[in-house]
Scaffold this motif. Structure first.
Motif: not given
Length: 119
Positions: A21-33
């Motif tokens: 798993s890779c949890a993302a935070s601090g950015g507009a994650f959903s719009r990136y490859t």
């Protein structure tokens, strides 16, 4: 600030499975490859799998095609790597990364998670 945190690595026997798993935070994650990479001891880092923001066209390195599956959950800001039929040569530190929409390069990286496959 963008942060990527991997988890799910460990020790597994050949033929077994793991899900990273890779949890993302601090950015507009959903719009990136997003992508997964790995680096084995003494080797260069290599691409493993990628998934665009739309999730409709995933792509894989030939060495993992048919065994690994990349996916993402936008609601959880998390990207996954399901790894089946693991082989000793899959042993490496696995990293997730975010691709820059400006340059097309992966510009944010996690700290990595160790995957060890025993024979």
């Amino acid at each position: 600030q963008v942060q990527l945190v991997e988890s799910g690595g460990g020790l597994v026997q050949a033929g077994g499975s793991l899900r990273l798993s890779c949890a993302a935070s601090g950015g507009a994650f959903s719009r990136y490859t997003m992508g997964w990479f790995r680096q084995a001891p003494g080797k260069e880092r290599e691409f493993v799998a990628g998934i665009p923001w739309s999730s409709d066209n995933t792509y894989y390195a030939d060495s993992v095609k048919g065994r690994f599956t990349i996916s993402r959950d936008g609601a959880k800001n998390t990207v996954y790597l399901q790894m089946n039929s693991l082989k000793p040569e899959d042993t490496a530190v696995y990293y997730c990364a975010r691709e820059s929409r400006l340059t097309g390069r992966y510009d944010y990286w996690g700290q990595g998670t160790q995957v060890t496959v025993s024979s």
